[in-house]
Design a protein around this motif. Structure first.
Motif, mmCIF file in Angstrom:
data_model
loop_
_atom_site.group_PDB
_atom_site.id
_atom_site.type_symbol
_atom_site.label_atom_id
_atom_site.label_comp_id
_atom_site.label_asym_id
_atom_site.label_seq_id
_atom_site.Cartn_x
_atom_site.Cartn_y
_atom_site.Cartn_z
ATOM 1 N N MET A 146 0.835 -1.264 0.004
ATOM 2 C CA MET A 146 -0.042 0.032 -0.077
ATOM 3 C C MET A 146 0.884 1.216 -0.081
ATOM 4 O O MET A 146 1.736 1.285 1.004
ATOM 5 N N TYR A 147 0.697 2.169 -1.003
ATOM 6 C CA TYR A 147 1.547 3.178 -1.059
ATOM 7 C C TYR A 147 0.746 4.243 -0.261
ATOM 8 O O TYR A 147 -0.438 4.637 -0.254
ATOM 9 N N LEU A 148 1.718 5.084 0.491
ATOM 10 C CA LEU A 148 1.240 6.101 1.586
ATOM 11 C C LEU A 148 1.968 7.410 1.452
ATOM 12 O O LEU A 148 3.192 7.383 1.022
ATOM 13 N N ALA A 149 1.138 8.514 1.069
ATOM 14 C CA ALA A 149 1.744 9.740 0.794
ATOM 15 C C ALA A 149 1.372 10.901 1.788
ATOM 16 O O ALA A 149 0.163 10.884 1.710
ATOM 17 N N HIS A 150 1.974 11.524 2.416
ATOM 18 C CA HIS A 150 1.664 12.802 3.260
ATOM 19 C C HIS A 150 2.093 14.155 2.465
ATOM 20 O O HIS A 150 3.095 14.372 1.983
ATOM 21 N N PHE A 151 1.102 15.131 2.947
ATOM 22 C CA PHE A 151 1.358 16.456 2.297
ATOM 23 C C PHE A 151 0.502 17.401 2.672
ATOM 24 O O PHE A 151 -0.496 17.129 3.730
ATOM 25 N N THR A 152 0.555 18.611 2.576
ATOM 26 C CA THR A 152 -0.413 19.566 2.950
ATOM 27 C C THR A 152 -1.061 20.336 1.989
ATOM 28 O O THR A 152 -0.531 20.534 0.921
ATOM 29 N N ALA A 153 -2.168 20.434 2.183
ATOM 30 C CA ALA A 153 -3.349 21.027 1.276
ATOM 31 C C ALA A 153 -4.291 21.758 1.945
ATOM 32 O O ALA A 153 -4.841 21.171 3.082
ATOM 33 N N PHE A 154 -4.798 22.901 1.504
ATOM 34 C CA PHE A 154 -5.904 23.533 2.127
ATOM 35 C C PHE A 154 -5.620 24.039 3.625
ATOM 36 O O PHE A 154 -6.473 23.674 4.403
ATOM 37 N N THR A 155 -4.626 24.173 3.841
ATOM 38 C CA THR A 155 -3.764 24.598 5.004
ATOM 39 C C THR A 155 -3.977 23.441 6.187
ATOM 40 O O THR A 155 -4.040 23.763 7.323
ATOM 41 N N THR A 156 -4.116 22.231 5.687
ATOM 42 C CA THR A 156 -4.256 21.230 6.743
ATOM 43 C C THR A 156 -3.620 19.861 6.234
ATOM 44 O O THR A 156 -3.196 19.776 5.036
ATOM 45 N N PRO A 157 -3.080 19.161 7.448
ATOM 46 C CA PRO A 157 -2.371 17.744 6.949
ATOM 47 C C PRO A 157 -2.995 16.879 6.027
ATOM 48 O O PRO A 157 -4.395 16.589 6.525
ATOM 49 N N CYS A 158 -2.701 16.205 5.077
ATOM 50 C CA CYS A 158 -3.459 15.407 4.217
ATOM 51 C C CYS A 158 -2.651 14.023 4.039
ATOM 52 O O CYS A 158 -1.378 13.974 4.131
ATOM 53 N N GLU A 159 -3.146 13.010 3.460
ATOM 54 C CA GLU A 159 -2.885 11.879 3.134
ATOM 55 C C GLU A 159 -3.496 11.167 2.254
ATOM 56 O O GLU A 159 -4.879 11.095 2.139
ATOM 57 N N ILE A 160 -2.928 10.405 1.376
ATOM 58 C CA ILE A 160 -3.473 9.483 0.411
ATOM 59 C C ILE A 160 -2.934 7.988 0.482
ATOM 60 O O ILE A 160 -1.560 7.846 0.433
ATOM 61 N N GLN A 161 -3.716 6.984 0.458
ATOM 62 C CA GLN A 161 -3.071 5.846 0.350
ATOM 63 C C GLN A 161 -3.680 4.950 -0.862
ATOM 64 O O GLN A 161 -5.091 4.844 -1.061
ATOM 65 N N ILE A 162 -2.887 4.222 -1.470
ATOM 66 C CA ILE A 162 -3.530 3.665 -2.649
ATOM 67 C C ILE A 162 -2.797 2.325 -3.255
ATOM 68 O O ILE A 162 -1.665 2.188 -2.650
ATOM 69 N N ASP A 163 -3.479 1.227 -3.465
ATOM 70 C CA ASP A 163 -2.926 0.023 -3.921
ATOM 71 C C ASP A 163 -2.203 0.132 -4.984
ATOM 72 O O ASP A 163 -2.964 -0.082 -6.092
ATOM 73 N N VAL A 164 -1.030 0.197 -5.111
ATOM 74 C CA VAL A 164 -0.081 0.022 -6.367
ATOM 75 C C VAL A 164 0.825 -1.030 -6.274
ATOM 76 O O VAL A 164 1.283 -1.324 -5.198
ATOM 77 N N GLU A 165 1.418 -1.310 -7.414
ATOM 78 C CA GLU A 165 2.439 -2.213 -7.350
ATOM 79 C C GLU A 165 3.923 -1.814 -6.905
ATOM 80 O O GLU A 165 4.816 -2.505 -6.247
ATOM 81 N N THR A 166 4.292 -0.658 -7.390
ATOM 82 C CA THR A 166 5.391 -0.034 -7.025
ATOM 83 C C THR A 166 5.486 1.288 -6.585
ATOM 84 O O THR A 166 4.286 2.044 -6.711
ATOM 85 N N LYS A 167 6.516 1.580 -5.927
ATOM 86 C CA LYS A 167 6.750 3.201 -5.353
ATOM 87 C C LYS A 167 6.562 4.124 -6.657
ATOM 88 O O LYS A 167 6.068 5.035 -6.364
ATOM 89 N N GLN A 168 7.102 3.778 -7.709
ATOM 90 C CA GLN A 168 7.479 4.580 -8.905
ATOM 91 C C GLN A 168 5.901 4.916 -9.277
ATOM 92 O O GLN A 168 5.481 5.956 -9.781
ATOM 93 N N GLU A 169 5.156 3.901 -9.414
ATOM 94 C CA GLU A 169 3.599 4.046 -9.741
ATOM 95 C C GLU A 169 3.065 4.745 -8.766
ATOM 96 O O GLU A 169 2.270 5.975 -9.392
ATOM 97 N N GLY A 170 3.265 4.845 -7.734
ATOM 98 C CA GLY A 170 2.632 5.550 -6.737
ATOM 99 C C GLY A 170 3.005 7.136 -6.762
ATOM 100 O O GLY A 170 1.986 8.024 -6.853
ATOM 101 N N ASP A 171 4.272 7.201 -7.253
ATOM 102 C CA ASP A 171 4.675 8.621 -7.242
ATOM 103 C C ASP A 171 4.095 9.296 -8.430
ATOM 104 O O ASP A 171 3.842 10.511 -8.451
ATOM 105 N N LYS A 172 3.980 8.608 -9.483
ATOM 106 C CA LYS A 172 3.710 8.979 -10.769
ATOM 107 C C LYS A 172 2.074 9.525 -10.475
ATOM 108 O O LYS A 172 1.324 10.617 -10.584
#
Length: 282
Positions: A1-27
């Motif tokens: 499970m690919y997990l990413a944290h970032f800030t948007a709308f002045t608040t902490p955000c996260e997205i988790q997606i089921d992908v095969e590789t980190k490269q795919e998740g980054d894209k």
């Protein structure tokens, strides 16, 4: 499970997606962030290049809107009716101007002066044309655009063929599929203890939003004013300070959690599920 944290709308955000590789998740993440940043900038109350800033600093009372903005505003006006005026982007935008006051007395005077113009009854939307009845009414989409962004992100991921995902923008959460073959489990934070949860719920093909007064507020002469704009100047100590709602969409869950926080006597439609209500009296 690919997990990413970032800030948007002045608040902490996260997205988790089921992908095969980190490269795919980054894209995928890079593509999503471009759209998320666009929505954040395009509909910001404060960003001078946003459509909302242009509306609020208009030189005439008839304006042409983009198709997307007219859709979001039409949805906002629908919820104004559904919540009996509790959720109102014109009330939020107009009364928000009082937050710039440098004293409590100035705040109260500004709030009172703006009150007659703080209603969606002061504007009319016809297709992609917006009319104002006065030069004082402003609008703020802060109560809907973050939730709209969550729902749009989920739609994009589904179109990409992602079979499992969770999107969390500052407590506005939507999820579908599973997490490592288990249901998505969401903890609802205790407003008095960030390290503890008041409850944990499973989320599947649905959205969960929590609205509260404990984290974001304006202080004027030691008196706190919630970031959630309501017609009254001060919130009653008898009112809930946090409400969590589950609904089919994030817009639905977010608007009803905010509206019920302001007016607990509202009767939401049957598809709205109240998961947690926390108040000082509980």
């Amino acid at each position: 499970m690919y997990l990413a944290h970032f800030t948007a709308f002045t608040t902490p955000c996260e997205i988790q997606i089921d992908v095969e590789t980190k490269q795919e998740g980054d894209k995928i993440l890079s593509s999503l962030l471009t759209e998320i940043r666009r929505l954040q900038t395009e509909y910001s109350f404060f960003e001078t290049t946003s459509q909302i800033y242009a509306i609020n600093h208009r030189t005439c009372d008839t304006l042409s809107l983009s198709k997307e903005l007219s859709t979001i505003l039409s949805l906002s006006l629908f919820y104004t009716q559904m919540t009996q005026g509790t959720f109102d982007v014109a009330m939020a935008g107009t009364l928000k101007q009082a937050n710039s006051a440098d004293s409590l007395n100035a705040y109260k005077k500004m709030h009172e002066a703006l009150q007659p113009f703080a209603s969606s009854s002061s504007l009319t939307l016809e297709g992609e044309t917006l009319y104002f009845s006065n030069p004082y009414t402003q609008i703020d989409l802060g109560g809907i655009v973050k939730e709209y962004a969550v729902d749009q992100t989920i739609l994009v991921l589904q179109k990409m063929g992602i079979t499992s995902a969770l999107v969390n923008f500052g407590g506005d959460i939507s999820a579908y599929g599973t997490c490592d073959n288990e249901p998505w489990r969401i903890g609802i934070q205790d407003p008095n203890n960030p390290e503890a949860n008041v409850t944990i719920r499973e989320l599947h093909n649905a959205s969960l939003c929590t609205s509260g007064h404990s984290k974001r507020y304006t202080t004027i002469e030691e008196q706190r004013f919630s970031h959630i704009i309501s017609p009254s100047i001060a919130l009653s100590t008898k009112m809930p300070c946090q409400i969590s709602i589950m609904a089919p969409t994030t817009v639905d869950a977010g608007i009803w959690s905010t509206s019920l926080l302001i007016n607990p006597s509202l009767c939401p439609p049957s598809h709205i599920s109240t998961l947690s209500v926390w108040s000082p009296n509980v």
